[in-house]
Scaffold this motif. Structure first.
Motif, mmCIF file in Angstrom:
data_model
loop_
_atom_site.group_PDB
_atom_site.id
_atom_site.type_symbol
_atom_site.label_atom_id
_atom_site.label_comp_id
_atom_site.label_asym_id
_atom_site.label_seq_id
_atom_site.Cartn_x
_atom_site.Cartn_y
_atom_site.Cartn_z
ATOM 1 N N GLY A 9 0.816 -1.202 0.000
ATOM 2 C CA GLY A 9 0.000 0.000 0.000
ATOM 3 C C GLY A 9 0.851 1.254 0.000
ATOM 4 N N GLY A 10 0.201 2.401 -0.194
ATOM 5 C CA GLY A 10 0.944 3.649 -0.183
ATOM 6 C C GLY A 10 0.160 4.759 -0.836
ATOM 7 N N LEU A 11 0.881 5.811 -1.183
ATOM 8 C CA LEU A 11 0.304 6.995 -1.800
ATOM 9 C C LEU A 11 0.681 7.037 -3.277
ATOM 10 N N VAL A 12 -0.297 7.280 -4.119
ATOM 11 C CA VAL A 12 -0.048 7.323 -5.560
ATOM 12 C C VAL A 12 -0.950 8.385 -6.177
ATOM 13 N N GLN A 13 -0.524 8.944 -7.270
ATOM 14 C CA GLN A 13 -1.347 9.924 -7.971
ATOM 15 C C GLN A 13 -2.406 9.217 -8.819
ATOM 16 N N ALA A 14 -3.464 9.919 -9.080
ATOM 17 C CA ALA A 14 -4.517 9.377 -9.932
ATOM 18 C C ALA A 14 -3.936 8.974 -11.282
ATOM 19 N N GLY A 15 -4.367 7.820 -11.762
ATOM 20 C CA GLY A 15 -3.843 7.279 -13.006
ATOM 21 C C GLY A 15 -2.663 6.345 -12.812
ATOM 22 N N ALA A 74 1.456 -22.388 -4.213
ATOM 23 C CA ALA A 74 2.597 -22.989 -3.509
ATOM 24 C C ALA A 74 3.125 -22.070 -2.414
ATOM 25 N N LYS A 75 2.972 -20.776 -2.622
ATOM 26 C CA LYS A 75 3.480 -19.800 -1.641
ATOM 27 C C LYS A 75 2.370 -19.220 -0.770
ATOM 28 N N ASN A 76 1.138 -19.694 -0.960
ATOM 29 C CA ASN A 76 -0.004 -19.154 -0.208
ATOM 30 C C ASN A 76 -0.029 -17.627 -0.271
ATOM 31 N N THR A 77 0.138 -17.123 -1.470
ATOM 32 C CA THR A 77 0.262 -15.683 -1.686
ATOM 33 C C THR A 77 -0.679 -15.251 -2.798
ATOM 34 N N ASN A 78 -1.224 -14.072 -2.683
ATOM 35 C CA ASN A 78 -1.959 -13.508 -3.798
ATOM 36 C C ASN A 78 -1.539 -12.061 -3.994
ATOM 37 N N TYR A 79 -1.745 -11.588 -5.197
ATOM 38 C CA TYR A 79 -1.337 -10.252 -5.589
ATOM 39 C C TYR A 79 -2.522 -9.510 -6.202
ATOM 40 N N LEU A 80 -2.584 -8.233 -5.946
ATOM 41 C CA LEU A 80 -3.615 -7.397 -6.548
ATOM 42 C C LEU A 80 -2.922 -6.267 -7.290
ATOM 43 N N GLN A 81 -2.922 -6.352 -8.603
ATOM 44 C CA GLN A 81 -2.357 -5.291 -9.429
ATOM 45 C C GLN A 81 -3.447 -4.269 -9.691
ATOM 46 N N MET A 82 -3.194 -3.036 -9.283
ATOM 47 C CA MET A 82 -4.193 -1.977 -9.405
ATOM 48 C C MET A 82 -3.677 -0.913 -10.362
ATOM 49 N N ASN A 83 -4.348 -0.772 -11.484
ATOM 50 C CA ASN A 83 -3.965 0.206 -12.499
ATOM 51 C C ASN A 83 -5.042 1.268 -12.640
ATOM 52 N N SER A 84 -4.676 2.361 -13.281
ATOM 53 C CA SER A 84 -5.627 3.460 -13.529
ATOM 54 C C SER A 84 -6.346 3.840 -12.244
ATOM 55 N N LEU A 85 -5.585 4.020 -11.197
ATOM 56 C CA LEU A 85 -6.188 4.299 -9.899
ATOM 57 C C LEU A 85 -6.881 5.655 -9.878
ATOM 58 N N LYS A 86 -7.974 5.699 -9.125
ATOM 59 C CA LYS A 86 -8.788 6.900 -9.002
ATOM 60 C C LYS A 86 -8.841 7.316 -7.528
ATOM 61 N N PRO A 87 -9.117 8.585 -7.269
ATOM 62 C CA PRO A 87 -9.238 9.009 -5.864
ATOM 63 C C PRO A 87 -10.262 8.186 -5.087
ATOM 64 N N GLU A 88 -11.296 7.735 -5.753
ATOM 65 C CA GLU A 88 -12.308 6.931 -5.060
ATOM 66 C C GLU A 88 -11.842 5.524 -4.718
ATOM 67 N N THR A 109 -4.067 -2.652 4.673
ATOM 68 C CA THR A 109 -3.005 -1.756 4.207
ATOM 69 C C THR A 109 -3.664 -0.555 3.537
ATOM 70 N N GLN A 110 -3.155 0.623 3.837
ATOM 71 C CA GLN A 110 -3.773 1.856 3.343
ATOM 72 C C GLN A 110 -3.332 2.140 1.911
ATOM 73 N N VAL A 111 -4.303 2.443 1.072
ATOM 74 C CA VAL A 111 -4.041 2.922 -0.291
ATOM 75 C C VAL A 111 -4.677 4.299 -0.409
ATOM 76 N N THR A 112 -3.866 5.273 -0.781
ATOM 77 C CA THR A 112 -4.353 6.636 -0.934
ATOM 78 C C THR A 112 -4.025 7.120 -2.338
ATOM 79 N N VAL A 113 -5.054 7.563 -3.053
ATOM 80 C CA VAL A 113 -4.895 8.056 -4.414
ATOM 81 C C VAL A 113 -5.197 9.547 -4.427
ATOM 82 N N SER A 114 -4.209 10.327 -4.784
ATOM 83 C CA SER A 114 -4.381 11.783 -4.804
ATOM 84 C C SER A 114 -4.817 12.242 -6.194
ATOM 85 N N SER A 115 -5.613 13.311 -6.198
ATOM 86 C CA SER A 115 -6.124 13.819 -7.481
ATOM 87 C C SER A 115 -5.198 14.857 -8.085
#
Length: 115
Positions: A9-15, A74-88, A109-115
């Protein structure tokens, strides 16, 4: 009992993009599915995505076409790829694991999308 640890998680700009990871550990026989929910301030918890051990995928309507879930059994792991992120998309993202008898939740985990 299973423990789930999320990261990415973290801070990312829109898009922009982020990739979340979730690792399951502990004592359990098998995980039937893993996935993600999210909760924004003042809103109800919302389904994001889920992947079964057989590779069946499902997504919430608000993320279809932008988010992709994948897993490594095998690793008991999953991933979430998030593209084109929006403030919402700003929210706390929680990993889930569906076992035979119960559903386990991560701490979030915090995800923050700035506009």
């Amino acid at each position: 009992q299973v423990q789930l640890v999320e990261s990415g998680g973290g801070l990312v700009q829109a898009g922009g993009s982020l990739r979340l990871s979730c690792v399951a550990s502990g004592s359990f026989f098998s995980i039937n599915a893993m996935g993600w929910y999210r909760q924004a301030p003042g809103k109800e918890r919302e389904f994001v995505a889920r992947i079964t051990k057989d590779g069946i995928l499902s997504y919430g309507d608000s993320v279809k076409g932008r988010f992709t879930i994948s897993g490594d059994n095998a690793k008991n792991t999953n991933y979430l790829q998030m593209n084109s992120l929006k403030p919402e998309d700003t929210a706390v993202y929680y990993c889930i694991a569906d076992l035979h008898e119960y559903r386990a939740w991560g701490q979030g985990t915090q995800v923050t999308v700035s506009s």
